[in-house]
Scaffold this active site. Structure first.
Site, PDB file in Angstrom:
ATOM      1  N   SER A   1       0.826  -1.220   0.000  1.00 56.11           N
ATOM      2  CA  SER A   1       0.000   0.000   0.000  1.00 56.11           C
ATOM      3  C   SER A   1       0.850   1.255   0.000  1.00 56.11           C
ATOM      4  O   SER A   1       0.335   2.361   0.092  1.00 56.11           O
ATOM      5  CB  SER A   1      -0.941   0.004   1.213  1.00 56.11           C
ATOM      6  OG  SER A   1      -0.199  -0.013   2.406  1.00 56.11           O
TER       7      SER A   1
ATOM      8  N   ASN B   1      -2.029  -1.548  13.309  1.00 57.10           N
ATOM      9  CA  ASN B   1      -3.476  -1.286  13.334  1.00 57.10           C
ATOM     10  C   ASN B   1      -3.805   0.019  14.057  1.00 57.10           C
ATOM     11  O   ASN B   1      -4.567   0.849  13.550  1.00 57.10           O
ATOM     12  CB  ASN B   1      -4.223  -2.450  13.997  1.00 57.10           C
ATOM     13  CG  ASN B   1      -4.046  -3.753  13.224  1.00 57.10           C
ATOM     14  OD1 ASN B   1      -3.448  -3.757  12.156  1.00 57.10           O
ATOM     15  ND2 ASN B   1      -4.565  -4.841  13.767  1.00 57.10           N
TER      16      ASN B   1
ATOM     17  N   THR C   1     -37.280  28.667 -11.555  1.00 59.89           N
ATOM     18  CA  THR C   1     -37.723  27.436 -10.899  1.00 59.89           C
ATOM     19  C   THR C   1     -38.175  26.540 -12.036  1.00 59.89           C
ATOM     20  O   THR C   1     -38.726  27.029 -13.031  1.00 59.89           O
ATOM     21  CB  THR C   1     -38.880  27.670  -9.895  1.00 59.89           C
ATOM     22  OG1 THR C   1     -40.026  28.107 -10.617  1.00 59.89           O
ATOM     23  CG2 THR C   1     -38.528  28.709  -8.834  1.00 59.89           C
ATOM     24  N   HIS C   2     -37.895  25.260 -11.916  1.00 50.77           N
ATOM     25  CA  HIS C   2     -38.147  24.299 -13.004  1.00 50.77           C
ATOM     26  C   HIS C   2     -37.438  24.739 -14.287  1.00 50.77           C
ATOM     27  O   HIS C   2     -37.903  24.461 -15.382  1.00 50.77           O
ATOM     28  CB  HIS C   2     -39.646  24.116 -13.276  1.00 50.77           C
ATOM     29  CG  HIS C   2     -40.439  23.874 -12.038  1.00 50.77           C
ATOM     30  ND1 HIS C   2     -40.704  22.610 -11.546  1.00 50.77           N
ATOM     31  CD2 HIS C   2     -41.012  24.742 -11.162  1.00 50.77           C
ATOM     32  CE1 HIS C   2     -41.414  22.711 -10.424  1.00 50.77           C
ATOM     33  NE2 HIS C   2     -41.614  23.991 -10.168  1.00 50.77           N
TER      34      HIS C   2
ATOM     35  N   SER D   1     -11.028  24.096 -28.830  1.00 47.84           N
ATOM     36  CA  SER D   1     -11.280  22.793 -29.443  1.00 47.84           C
ATOM     37  C   SER D   1     -10.202  22.540 -30.488  1.00 47.84           C
ATOM     38  O   SER D   1      -9.736  23.467 -31.150  1.00 47.84           O
ATOM     39  CB  SER D   1     -12.660  22.812 -30.100  1.00 47.84           C
ATOM     40  OG  SER D   1     -12.706  21.887 -31.173  1.00 47.84           O
TER      41      SER D   1
ATOM     42  N   LYS E   1     -14.418  27.637 -30.637  1.00 42.68           N
ATOM     43  CA  LYS E   1     -14.852  27.171 -29.322  1.00 42.68           C
ATOM     44  C   LYS E   1     -14.082  27.775 -28.157  1.00 42.68           C
ATOM     45  O   LYS E   1     -12.899  28.048 -28.229  1.00 42.68           O
ATOM     46  CB  LYS E   1     -14.740  25.633 -29.230  1.00 42.68           C
ATOM     47  CG  LYS E   1     -15.743  24.886 -30.079  1.00 42.68           C
ATOM     48  CD  LYS E   1     -17.186  25.211 -29.743  1.00 42.68           C
ATOM     49  CE  LYS E   1     -17.618  24.652 -28.408  1.00 42.68           C
ATOM     50  NZ  LYS E   1     -17.654  23.182 -28.435  1.00 42.68           N
TER      51      LYS E   1
ATOM     52  N   ASN F   1     -14.370  26.571 -24.190  1.00 47.11           N
ATOM     53  CA  ASN F   1     -15.105  25.618 -23.353  1.00 47.11           C
ATOM     54  C   ASN F   1     -14.804  25.797 -21.869  1.00 47.11           C
ATOM     55  O   ASN F   1     -13.651  25.954 -21.484  1.00 47.11           O
ATOM     56  CB  ASN F   1     -14.757  24.187 -23.765  1.00 47.11           C
ATOM     57  CG  ASN F   1     -15.105  23.908 -25.214  1.00 47.11           C
ATOM     58  OD1 ASN F   1     -16.093  24.413 -25.718  1.00 47.11           O
ATOM     59  ND2 ASN F   1     -14.279  23.115 -25.872  1.00 47.11           N
TER      60      ASN F   1
ATOM     61  N   GLU G   1     -16.729  21.899 -15.913  1.00 42.57           N
ATOM     62  CA  GLU G   1     -17.205  20.550 -16.244  1.00 42.57           C
ATOM     63  C   GLU G   1     -16.472  19.503 -15.415  1.00 42.57           C
ATOM     64  O   GLU G   1     -17.058  18.513 -14.972  1.00 42.57           O
ATOM     65  CB  GLU G   1     -17.028  20.290 -17.742  1.00 42.57           C
ATOM     66  CG  GLU G   1     -17.974  21.138 -18.568  1.00 42.57           C
ATOM     67  CD  GLU G   1     -17.610  21.182 -20.047  1.00 42.57           C
ATOM     68  OE1 GLU G   1     -18.528  21.216 -20.858  1.00 42.57           O
ATOM     69  OE2 GLU G   1     -16.415  21.188 -20.390  1.00 42.57           O
TER      70      GLU G   1
ATOM     71  N   TYR H   1      -9.575  -5.178  13.231  1.00 41.55           N
ATOM     72  CA  TYR H   1      -8.988  -4.717  11.961  1.00 41.55           C
ATOM     73  C   TYR H   1      -9.075  -5.819  10.918  1.00 41.55           C
ATOM     74  O   TYR H   1      -8.845  -6.989  11.209  1.00 41.55           O
ATOM     75  CB  TYR H   1      -7.515  -4.323  12.175  1.00 41.55           C
ATOM     76  CG  TYR H   1      -6.817  -3.942  10.879  1.00 41.55           C
ATOM     77  CD1 TYR H   1      -6.863  -2.643  10.403  1.00 41.55           C
ATOM     78  CD2 TYR H   1      -6.155  -4.909  10.110  1.00 41.55           C
ATOM     79  CE1 TYR H   1      -6.253  -2.294   9.200  1.00 41.55           C
ATOM     80  CE2 TYR H   1      -5.533  -4.574   8.912  1.00 41.55           C
ATOM     81  CZ  TYR H   1      -5.592  -3.267   8.457  1.00 41.55           C
ATOM     82  OH  TYR H   1      -4.994  -2.938   7.274  1.00 41.55           O
TER      83      TYR H   1
ATOM     84  N   GLN I   1      -7.385  -1.281   4.418  1.00 44.80           N
ATOM     85  CA  GLN I   1      -6.243  -0.624   3.780  1.00 44.80           C
ATOM     86  C   GLN I   1      -6.703   0.346   2.682  1.00 44.80           C
ATOM     87  O   GLN I   1      -6.064   1.356   2.427  1.00 44.80           O
ATOM     88  CB  GLN I   1      -5.320  -1.689   3.193  1.00 44.80           C
ATOM     89  CG  GLN I   1      -4.110  -1.140   2.492  1.00 44.80           C
ATOM     90  CD  GLN I   1      -2.965  -2.142   2.455  1.00 44.80           C
ATOM     91  OE1 GLN I   1      -2.270  -2.333   3.447  1.00 44.80           O
ATOM     92  NE2 GLN I   1      -2.792  -2.802   1.333  1.00 44.80           N
TER      93      GLN I   1
ATOM     94  N   LYS J   1      -7.885   4.603   2.709  1.00 42.74           N
ATOM     95  CA  LYS J   1      -7.095   5.796   2.397  1.00 42.74           C
ATOM     96  C   LYS J   1      -7.226   6.223   0.937  1.00 42.74           C
ATOM     97  O   LYS J   1      -7.166   7.402   0.627  1.00 42.74           O
ATOM     98  CB  LYS J   1      -5.636   5.548   2.776  1.00 42.74           C
ATOM     99  CG  LYS J   1      -5.434   5.545   4.289  1.00 42.74           C
ATOM    100  CD  LYS J   1      -4.073   5.080   4.722  1.00 42.74           C
ATOM    101  CE  LYS J   1      -3.872   3.583   4.599  1.00 42.74           C
ATOM    102  NZ  LYS J   1      -4.845   2.759   5.340  1.00 42.74           N
TER     103      LYS J   1
HETATM  104  N1  ARG Z   1      -1.015  -0.806   5.436  1.00 41.14           N
HETATM  105  C1  ARG Z   1      -1.971  -1.199   6.403  1.00 41.14           C
HETATM  106  C2  ARG Z   1      -3.267  -0.347   6.262  1.00 41.14           C
HETATM  107  O1  ARG Z   1      -3.203   0.628   5.643  1.00 41.14           O
HETATM  108  C3  ARG Z   1      -1.430  -1.017   7.763  1.00 41.14           C
HETATM  109  C4  ARG Z   1      -2.077  -1.906   8.764  1.00 41.14           C
HETATM  110  C5  ARG Z   1      -1.624  -3.293   8.585  1.00 41.14           C
HETATM  111  N2  ARG Z   1      -2.174  -4.126   9.601  1.00 41.14           N
HETATM  112  C6  ARG Z   1      -2.131  -5.447   9.485  1.00 41.14           C
HETATM  113  N3  ARG Z   1      -2.727  -6.102  10.449  1.00 41.14           N
HETATM  114  N4  ARG Z   1      -1.604  -6.055   8.496  1.00 41.14           N
HETATM  115  O2  ARG Z   1      -4.302  -0.649   6.779  1.00 41.14           O
END
Ligand code: ARG
Length: 481
Positions: free
Chosen positions: A33, A119, A164-165, A286, A292, A294, A299, A326, A331, A334
């Site tokens: 990760s 964790n 409105t509408h 464009s 054009k 844009n 958008e 956990y 993971q 994020k």
């Molecule tokens: N890279 C892991 C995460 O983002 C860290 C936690 C890992 N924990 C584990 N029990 N393997 O969640």
């Protein structure tokens, strides 16, 4: 034949003692990760330094060891700041920091991971990142709001139809329209502040799931890391991602608000409306059609809102099926958080820039206000002369029918037509058909009259303060007050 993906390598791992065979590279790839969580490093370093102190005060480390760890972590931070990149074997940012710490201070580095788990570590670092992100987004929103305010000030004498509408409804001050997009952002700021408050509960000290077996002071950790509360249950703490859901929800709604503003401006910028003209800085041409211009930034703002909504759905989908404690599914939390924040920080300044250089075409806006839009004012006129609103509505309805059938605007109908629609229509009826008067009459709090808009601008200015310091070392929140 070799087994699928079997290789030999000697990577720096935070686990592995109980394994005799080597990890498949496919497993490494699916497990890795670092590409996502690398950016947590400043927070992971800070919480690790606090942890080193906590281990010393719990009697686990000597003062010298704790200091060595702190110095080592500072050195690691410097390497990150100087552009250190991950080794292919670094599973995640925590592993990378551990590897670099070993490089910096040798064996004593191995003492840092006492009593903690990735964790509680990742939950803590992600919360710190989220709190910081809320502040950065708040700042970006305020900058956009300042542009809106400036435009609103300039637009106080201009008018345009309120729809409105998507049908012309009533004339409003153009400043009033502009500010109608200001207040949703103010609510977004409050929601973000609340989400930051939600993130401000410290999980560190929860260990893998059951709590830390060494007598660390979590209060000390809370204080040094600037959290406003301590988690009450270690099993909950390592899996609680409510704060991410709250941040992403706030951002998805912010994205929705930006998307609605973008939609207004895209429409108003079309040749059919012609209320605004886009500037050079934030529009594109464009490759084929030379004429054009844009409004791409708008958008993209509109499109980004869908992705943020996707981030929220992805996160909630992940959370709803998890057993307690956990699980590695987490993971991916994020990815969703970072994407929603990154999109916001990209799109908010782009919308601000577009709005900043936009030209408003007052005449086109004014010309779109037709006298039919004063039908309500005409009914109100009769109400002021003692007629019930229902009868007034019917009488004006007759006039509108006549105007439609004869292809004549209301103000151009003959006086006799008004008289025959209702006897109470007098000589002064044409005053009721003035859009300027229509706007002036709406003089309540929150209305479109010049006075109300002036008061509104004043309130908007007052709302533009940075979040106020309420608690914690570095957590600034406005909503709590
Ligand atoms: N890279 C892991 C995460 O983002 C860290 C936690 C890992 N924990 C584990 N029990 N393997 O969640």
């Amino acid at each position: 034949m070799t087994r699928v993906g079997l290789v030999t390598d000697s990577s720096h791992k935070l686990w592995g003692g109980r394994f005799s065979g080597r990890t498949s590279p496919i497993m490494d790839a699916v497990n890795r990760s670092i590409g996502v969580d690398f950016r947590l490093w400043p927070f992971d370093i800070r919480l690790s330094k606090a942890w080193a102190v906590a281990l010393w005060s719990a009697g686990v480390l000597t003062l010298e060891e704790s200091k060595q760890l702190e110095r080592g972590l500072d050195a690691v931070a410097r390497r990150f700041a100087d552009g250190e990149s991950p080794a292919p074997s670094d599973e995640d940012v925590h592993t990378m920091i551990d590897r670099l710490l070993h490089e910096e201070i040798g064996d004593v580095a191995s003492r840092l991971h006492t009593g903690r788990s990735r964790n509680d570590q990742v939950a803590t670092a992600t919360r710190m990142w989220a709190m910081d992100a809320c502040q950065r987004v708040d700042e970006a929103i305020r900058e956009l709001q300042s542009v809106m305010l400036r435009r609103a000030r300039e637009l106080q004498d201009a008018m345009l139809p309120a729809y409105t509408h998507m049908q012309r409804a009533q004339p409003v001050s153009a400043a009033h329209w502009m500010l109608s997009h200001f207040w949703p952002l103010d609510r977004d700021r409050l929601r973000l502040a609340a989400a930051a408050r939600g993130a401000s509960t410290l999980p560190l000290g929860s260990g893998a799931v059951a709590g830390c077996a060494f007598p660390v002071s979590r209060v000390l950790l809370q204080g040094s890391l600037g959290f406003s509360a301590i988690s009450r249950n270690s099993m909950d703490a390592v899996a609680d991602r409510d704060f991410i859901a709250e941040v992403i929800f706030s951002l998805a709604l912010l994205g929705t608000h930006l998307s609605r503003l973008a939609e207004d401006l895209i429409l108003y910028g079309s040749s059919e409306f012609g209320f605004v003209r886009f500037g050079d800085g934030f529009s594109t041409g464009s490759s084929m059609m030379p004429q054009k211009r844009n409004p791409d930034a708008l958008e993209i703002a509109r499109g980004s809102a869908s992705r943020m909504l996707g981030d929220l759905t992805a996160l909630l989908g992940t959370l709803k099926g998890l057993p307690s404690g956990y699980n590695k599914d987490l993971q991916d939390d994020k990815r969703t958080l970072f994407d929603a924040v990154d999109s916001s920080l990209l799109v908010i300044p782009a919308v601000a820039g577009t709005l900043d250089e936009l030209a408003f075409v007052d005449e086109r806006m004014r010309n779109a206000v037709s006298s039919t839009m004063m039908a309500t004012d005409l009914a109100d006129y009769l109400v002021h002369r003692g007629v019930s609103f229902r009868d007034a509505h019917a009488a004006v309805g007759q006039l509108i029918r006549l105007s439609e059938e004869s292809g004549t605007e209301l103000h151009a109908l003959p006086r006799t037509a008004f008289r025959s629609a209702h006897e109470r229509f007098g000589e002064d009826v044409f005053d009721a058909l003035s859009p300027r008067r229509s706007i002036e009459r709406r003089d309540v709090d929150g209305g479109t009259s010049p006075n109300s808009v002036k008061a509104q601008i004043e309130l908007a200015v007052q709302s533009l303060v940075p979040p106020t310091e309420t608690r914690g070392n570095e957590l600034n929140l406005r909503a709590a007050g």
